[in-house]
Design an enzyme around this catalytic site. Structure first.
Site, mmCIF file in Angstrom:
data_model
loop_
_atom_site.group_PDB
_atom_site.id
_atom_site.type_symbol
_atom_site.label_atom_id
_atom_site.label_comp_id
_atom_site.label_asym_id
_atom_site.label_seq_id
_atom_site.Cartn_x
_atom_site.Cartn_y
_atom_site.Cartn_z
ATOM 1 N N ASN A 121 0.845 -1.196 0.000
ATOM 2 C CA ASN A 121 0.000 0.000 0.000
ATOM 3 C C ASN A 121 0.886 1.254 0.000
ATOM 4 O OD1 ASN A 121 -1.546 2.227 0.865
ATOM 5 N ND2 ASN A 121 -3.041 0.889 1.862
ATOM 6 N N ASP A 161 -1.293 -3.594 10.488
ATOM 7 C CA ASP A 161 -2.661 -3.869 10.075
ATOM 8 C C ASP A 161 -3.536 -2.837 10.761
ATOM 9 O OD1 ASP A 161 -4.390 -5.320 8.461
ATOM 10 O OD2 ASP A 161 -5.006 -6.639 10.093
ATOM 11 N N THR A 162 -4.486 -2.294 10.014
ATOM 12 C CA THR A 162 -5.327 -1.212 10.520
ATOM 13 C C THR A 162 -6.782 -1.549 10.305
ATOM 14 O OG1 THR A 162 -3.648 0.474 10.094
ATOM 15 C CG2 THR A 162 -5.916 1.238 10.199
ATOM 16 N N GLY A 205 -8.807 4.726 1.504
ATOM 17 C CA GLY A 205 -9.698 3.956 2.367
ATOM 18 C C GLY A 205 -10.908 4.758 2.838
ATOM 19 N N TYR A 206 -11.134 4.764 4.134
ATOM 20 C CA TYR A 206 -12.294 5.410 4.729
ATOM 21 C C TYR A 206 -12.042 6.891 5.035
ATOM 22 C CZ TYR A 206 -13.820 0.552 5.368
ATOM 23 O OH TYR A 206 -14.186 -0.760 5.148
ATOM 24 N N LYS A 252 -3.129 15.296 8.652
ATOM 25 C CA LYS A 252 -3.582 13.970 9.102
ATOM 26 C C LYS A 252 -2.650 13.436 10.181
ATOM 27 C CE LYS A 252 -4.680 9.251 7.533
ATOM 28 N NZ LYS A 252 -4.825 8.288 6.435
ATOM 29 N N ARG A 311 -1.805 5.764 12.626
ATOM 30 C CA ARG A 311 -0.572 5.179 12.073
ATOM 31 C C ARG A 311 0.650 5.946 12.576
ATOM 32 N NH1 ARG A 311 -2.416 4.962 7.542
ATOM 33 N NH2 ARG A 311 -3.111 2.819 7.776
HETATM 34 P P1 IMP Z 1 -5.076 -3.010 5.915
HETATM 35 O O1 IMP Z 1 -4.344 -2.607 7.134
HETATM 36 O O2 IMP Z 1 -4.261 -2.822 4.676
HETATM 37 O O3 IMP Z 1 -5.712 -4.352 6.011
HETATM 38 O O4 IMP Z 1 -6.218 -1.927 5.767
HETATM 39 C C1 IMP Z 1 -7.523 -2.185 6.027
HETATM 40 C C2 IMP Z 1 -8.408 -1.175 5.367
HETATM 41 O O5 IMP Z 1 -8.591 -0.126 6.295
HETATM 42 C C3 IMP Z 1 -7.860 -0.541 4.097
HETATM 43 O O6 IMP Z 1 -8.390 -1.136 2.976
HETATM 44 C C4 IMP Z 1 -8.368 0.840 4.157
HETATM 45 O O7 IMP Z 1 -9.581 0.910 3.509
HETATM 46 C C5 IMP Z 1 -8.601 1.083 5.618
HETATM 47 N N1 IMP Z 1 -7.570 1.942 6.183
HETATM 48 C C6 IMP Z 1 -6.378 1.593 6.734
HETATM 49 N N2 IMP Z 1 -5.724 2.685 7.155
HETATM 50 C C7 IMP Z 1 -6.522 3.741 6.846
HETATM 51 C C8 IMP Z 1 -6.377 5.134 7.011
HETATM 52 O O8 IMP Z 1 -5.378 5.667 7.526
HETATM 53 N N3 IMP Z 1 -7.400 5.890 6.578
HETATM 54 C C9 IMP Z 1 -8.527 5.362 6.007
HETATM 55 N N4 IMP Z 1 -8.695 4.078 5.820
HETATM 56 C C10 IMP Z 1 -7.694 3.255 6.235
#
Ligand code: IMP
Length: 191
Positions: free
Chosen positions: A9, A68-69, A149-150, A171, A177
């Protein structure tokens, strides 16, 4: 110190590069010549983060970290949470995920939510975990073009703008993060 950041990402890479010290050399999977989509099969952010960093450490033997988020919405019992990336399906569409979230929240007055980031760091194969949380709320309609993302539907506590209406520096004043990465940097500096 040289560290692989186990992600594909680019938004996450850009955000983390904007907050780390100059003496930390961050190498992306692409820069390391690793072309894999690391699965996230588990039910917790911690297990997914651990799985991703362990996969890359076992492949390369190089110190690395992953994160992971998830977005946890109180009135949806913590959804989408660990399933944030695939909330509306396996194609991981940001727009479809947002549409599903807004429709599930339709008519609800409690829109409180938080982003939670878990980082798994592997130094010489030994793991340390770090967490960062950003409290806020999910608004009714998308606003802004930045971020990913969101971001267009999330306003952090203490701000009127959504993350998608903010520069990366703005941000970072609130970001989950950034908080997790600051802990990682402090830990590395203490070694
Ligand atoms: P992952 O950590 O790549 O699995 O992210 C999970 C999902 O959470 C991603 O597809 C994003 O849509 C969302 N996401 C993760 N970090 C952020 C952020 O900082 N802002 C908005 N959406 C996020």
């Amino acid at each position: 110190m040289k560290l692989i950041f186990a992600t594909n990402n680019q938004h996450k890479v850009d955000e983390i590069r904007s907050v780390i010290d100059k003496n930390l050399e961050l190498i992306t999977l692409q820069e390391a010549g690793i072309d894999i989509d690391i699965p996230e099969p588990y039910d917790t952010l911690k297990e997914n983060a651990s799985g991703k960093s362990r996969t890359i450490f076992d492949m390369t033997g190089i110190n690395c970290f992953s994160e992971d988020t998830g977005l946890e919405v109180d009135s949806l019992d913590g959804e989408p949470g660990v399933k944030s990336a695939r909330y509306a399906g396996d194609d991981r569409s940001f727009n479809a995920n947002i549409e599903k979230l807004l429709s599930k929240l339709s008519g609800k007055t409690d829109r409180s939510a938080r982003f939670r980031t878990v980082i798994s760091l592997l130094i010489d194969g030994r793991e340390t975990l770090f967490e960062g949380i950003c409290e806020g709320r999910v608004i009714e309609e998308k606003r802004g073009e930045q971020g990913f993302g969101y971001d267009p539907v999330f306003t952090p506590a203490g701000a009127d703008k959504t993350f998608a209406e903010m520069t990366m520096q703005e941000k970072n004043q609130f970001s989950h993060r950034k908080k997790a990465v600051e802990k990682l940097v402090a830990f590395l500096n203490s070694l």
